[in-house]
Each structure stands twice: as structure tokens, then as C-alpha cells.
Motif scaffolding. Structure first.
Motif, mmCIF file in Angstrom:
data_model
loop_
_atom_site.group_PDB
_atom_site.id
_atom_site.type_symbol
_atom_site.label_atom_id
_atom_site.label_comp_id
_atom_site.label_asym_id
_atom_site.label_seq_id
_atom_site.Cartn_x
_atom_site.Cartn_y
_atom_site.Cartn_z
ATOM 1 N N THR A 100 7.573 11.220 6.703
ATOM 2 C CA THR A 100 6.902 10.047 7.256
ATOM 3 C C THR A 100 6.754 10.194 8.759
ATOM 4 O OG1 THR A 100 7.051 7.640 7.486
ATOM 5 C CG2 THR A 100 9.105 8.852 7.520
ATOM 6 N N ALA A 104 6.709 4.365 10.827
ATOM 7 C CA ALA A 104 6.994 3.906 9.468
ATOM 8 C C ALA A 104 8.476 4.047 9.144
ATOM 9 C CB ALA A 104 6.158 4.686 8.456
ATOM 10 N N VAL A 145 4.778 9.087 3.364
ATOM 11 C CA VAL A 145 4.227 7.822 3.838
ATOM 12 C C VAL A 145 3.046 8.120 4.745
ATOM 13 C CG1 VAL A 145 4.641 5.731 5.179
ATOM 14 C CG2 VAL A 145 6.449 6.649 3.710
ATOM 15 N N ARG A 146 1.912 7.466 4.453
ATOM 16 C CA ARG A 146 0.719 7.593 5.289
ATOM 17 C C ARG A 146 -0.021 6.265 5.309
ATOM 18 N NH1 ARG A 146 -2.128 13.271 3.363
ATOM 19 N NH2 ARG A 146 -0.450 14.688 3.980
ATOM 20 N N LEU A 147 -0.953 6.166 6.236
ATOM 21 C CA LEU A 147 -1.846 5.011 6.234
ATOM 22 C C LEU A 147 -2.746 5.087 5.014
ATOM 23 C CD1 LEU A 147 -2.777 4.917 10.015
ATOM 24 C CD2 LEU A 147 -1.175 3.424 8.814
ATOM 25 N N ARG A 159 1.446 0.397 -1.797
ATOM 26 C CA ARG A 159 1.421 -0.210 -0.464
ATOM 27 C C ARG A 159 2.829 -0.669 -0.086
ATOM 28 N NH1 ARG A 159 -1.773 -3.284 3.366
ATOM 29 N NH2 ARG A 159 -3.740 -2.654 2.417
ATOM 30 N N SER A 161 3.363 -1.871 3.367
ATOM 31 C CA SER A 161 3.282 -2.715 4.562
ATOM 32 C C SER A 161 1.979 -3.500 4.530
ATOM 33 C CB SER A 161 3.338 -1.861 5.835
ATOM 34 O OG SER A 161 2.061 -1.327 6.150
ATOM 35 N N TYR A 272 0.634 1.011 5.747
ATOM 36 C CA TYR A 272 1.273 2.198 5.182
ATOM 37 C C TYR A 272 1.352 2.139 3.664
ATOM 38 C CZ TYR A 272 2.861 3.421 9.890
ATOM 39 O OH TYR A 272 2.915 3.757 11.209
ATOM 40 N N HIS A 273 1.277 3.325 3.069
ATOM 41 C CA HIS A 273 1.462 3.483 1.632
ATOM 42 C C HIS A 273 2.474 4.602 1.381
ATOM 43 C CE1 HIS A 273 -2.222 1.161 1.530
ATOM 44 N NE2 HIS A 273 -2.147 1.066 0.217
#
Length: 318
Positions: A100, A104, A145-147, A159, A161, A272-273
Motif C-alpha cells: 500500500t 492508506a 491498496v490503490r485508488l 472499497r 474508504s 481507496y480499494h
């Protein structure tokens, strides 16, 4: 050995252990004739007699005893491992490796996972802070974890966040005697603190949007970092403007330690996902982590009117 060969060997082990085709068949859930057929097939392939059969009893030959002693413990080990794997899903355990970005890790993973891990002492979470967008499959991570708009199409995404915003901030000392930028173009006259991204080896472009207008600005300044924390520190010290996640500087803004500019140009972006390759037989430990991180939008409470004569619900605020 073929798959049928393993089935025949397993039938022999049960007969040798029980001394009976009938009892072995009951344990295997098949007919005695099917067990007898499997043992004969094994003897034919090996070209050796493994069992001595009479009308009253079944006993192993010398070759059968040697085969039983060498193979039965190994099948028992396999059964024990299968049982342990099944128990692990009932009682989550093991290490979950997550890659990540720093923000995040600090703003999402830590506050959520630190609450639930005391309830799961057999789970270990290994968090690697990395901006290089690792291939989680080849690098043997369990999840990343990424956007939301950066996810690969073949990944399972959850998802974790809400949508987020960027804040452009500087300290009151920095702005002393300087005109605050009114548009992103005005950043050319300011000392901006850059973030270097290892993915492309370049500096992060500052993205802005206002209505239908979108601007990508390459800023310059005396400081370049590869993580967020030192950028916050440098901005607080009056060294320049930072382009930072809103929640990372919200307290500093509220306390007056940082001043926000270009607010109307900083629009929400996808949050973030957590992503991972497949739902197929994911570990119990990963299932616990996914459930703990999953973003659950808070229910919005309807406004309560002060009187019945004239009332209007306030707009919901995200």
C-alpha cells in the motif's frame, strides 16, 4: 502413479489396517467388492501379492506389511494437513501481506486493523509501504491498496474508504508577504514541495478540476520527497506548499498551523480499494481483514424539524 493408483493404494491401507474388506469399505463409503477390485488392481500393477485372503480373515503378506509401513504414515500426515487447513478457515490464522501507499497505511489500515487484531491473536498483518504499484501475484502479496480508478480489471476490489480530496496548504509564515495563489497557474510563482513516484521515476503532477475545467500542473521547488510525512513537516516549517490528502492535514488547518488555498480547484476523487486476485478459497485470515477494512457508509439521519409549520431538511453532507 496415476490418480486411480492412489485410490487403490488407499483402499489397500484401509484393508490392512482393519483386517477386513467390509470394515474398510464402510470407512471409504464404497462397496466391499469395489475395495477388493482396487486391491487386486494394485497387486496386478505391482506384480506382487499384498494380502492373504481366507474365508475367515485377511492378513498382509511380507511385501504388504512393508508397503503399509512405508505409506500409511504419509497418508496420515496428509490427512492431518488437510484437517489443519480446514481448521484454519474456522479459526483464522496466518500472515496476510498487503502492499500500500503511506497515506492508506496510516489513515485506513492502521485505525481499522488495530481495533480488530487483538481479537485474532493468530493473524499477522505485514504491511509494505510502496508507491511502485507492485504486482501482488508475482511479488506474493495477498492484497494491495490503490485508488479506485487505478485498479486492474481482473482483480476483486473492495472499497475501504469514502471519496477523498486533496488540499494545497502552506504555513502562515510561508504566506507572509506572498500573494496566495488564486488559480493553479499561480503556483509557478511559489516554492512547491514535490513527491517523487518510483512507478515512473518522475515527480507527481498536481491535478486540479473546477467544473469542467481540468488542469495538470508540474510544480517546482527546493524540496522533493518520496513519502507524505516529510512533506507535511516541511509545509509546517514554512518551506513551501504541499499537495496532500485532506485528512492528513485537517487538524493542522483547523488549528491554524496550515492555511488552505485553491480549495475550489480541489474536487473529490475515488477513494481507496483493497484488491486481490480471486475469491477462490481465500484464507480465513484474509477474509477477516477484508471484512474489517470494508467501507460502510454511515446512515444519514433525517433532519428533525423544530416545528410543523415550516421545516426543510438540511442537505446531507458526506
Amino acid at each position: 502413479m496415476s490418480r486411480d493408483g492412489y485410490t487403490d493404494l488407499l483402499a489397500f491401507i484401509h484393508v490392512a489396517r482393519e483386517g477386513s474388506f467390509t470394515r474398510a469399505a464402510a470407512q471409504l463409503g464404497v462397496s466391499p467388492s469395489a475395495v477388493s477390485h482396487s486391491v487386486r488392481a494394485l497387486e496386478t500393477r505391482m506384480d506382487v501379492r499384498l494380502l492373504t485372503r481366507t474365508t475367515r480373515s485377511v492378513s498382509v503378506t511380507e511385501a504388504g506389511a512393508r508397503l503399509y509401513e512405508s505409506t500409511a504414515p504419509r497418508f496420515e500426515e496428509i490427512d492431518a494437513e488437510l484437517l489443519a487447513a480446514a481448521e484454519q478457515r474456522k479459526k483464522p490464522a496466518g500472515t496476510v501481506r498487503i502492499t500500500t501507499a503511506e497515506h492508506a497505511a496510516t489513515a485506513i489500515l492502521w485505525p481499522k486493523l488495530s481495533k480488530i487484531l487483538p481479537d485474532y491473536p493468530d493473524i499477522t498483518v505485514e504491511v509494505t509501504v510502496d508507491y511502485s504499484r507492485s504486482d501482488i501475484v508475482s511479488d506474493r502479496y495477498d492484497a494491495g491498496v490503490r485508488l479506485g480508478d487505478e485498479l486492474a480489471k481482473d482483480m476483486i476490489a473492495v472499497r475501504i474508504s469514502p471519496d477523498m480530496r486533496i488540499a494545497v496548504v502552506g504555513s502562515p509564515d510561508y504566506f507572509a508577504g506572498k500573494a496566495k495563489p488564486k488559480t493553479p497557474h499561480d503556483l509557478a510563482g511559489h516554492n512547491c514541495i514535490n513527491l517523487r513516484l518510483p512507478t515512473h521515476g518522475g515527480l507527481m503532477v498536481w491535478d486540479f478540476r473546477k467544473g469542467k475545467r481540468e488542469l495538470k500542473v508540474r510544480v517546482t521547488g527546493q524540496w522533493i520527497y518520496n513519502s507524505i510525512s516529510p512533506i507535511v513537516r516541511a509545509a509546517l516549517a514554512g518551506q513551501g506548499l504541499g499537495f496532500l490528502p485532506e485528512d492528513a492535514v485537517a487538524d493542522h488547518i483547523a488549528e491554524g498551523r496550515l492555511v488552505r488555498v485553491l480549495d475550489d480547484w480541489c474536487q473529490p476523487y475515488t477513494g481507496y480499494h483493497l484488491y486481490y486476485p480471486s475469491r477462490r478459497q481465500s484464507s480465513g485470515a484474509l477474509a477477516v481483514i477484508v471484512d474489517a477494512l470494508r467501507y460502510r457508509e454511515s446512515p444519514r439521519k433525517p433532519a428533525t424539524p423544530k416545528d410543523d409549520s415550516a421545516s426543510q431538511a438540511a442537505p446531507a453532507m458526506d
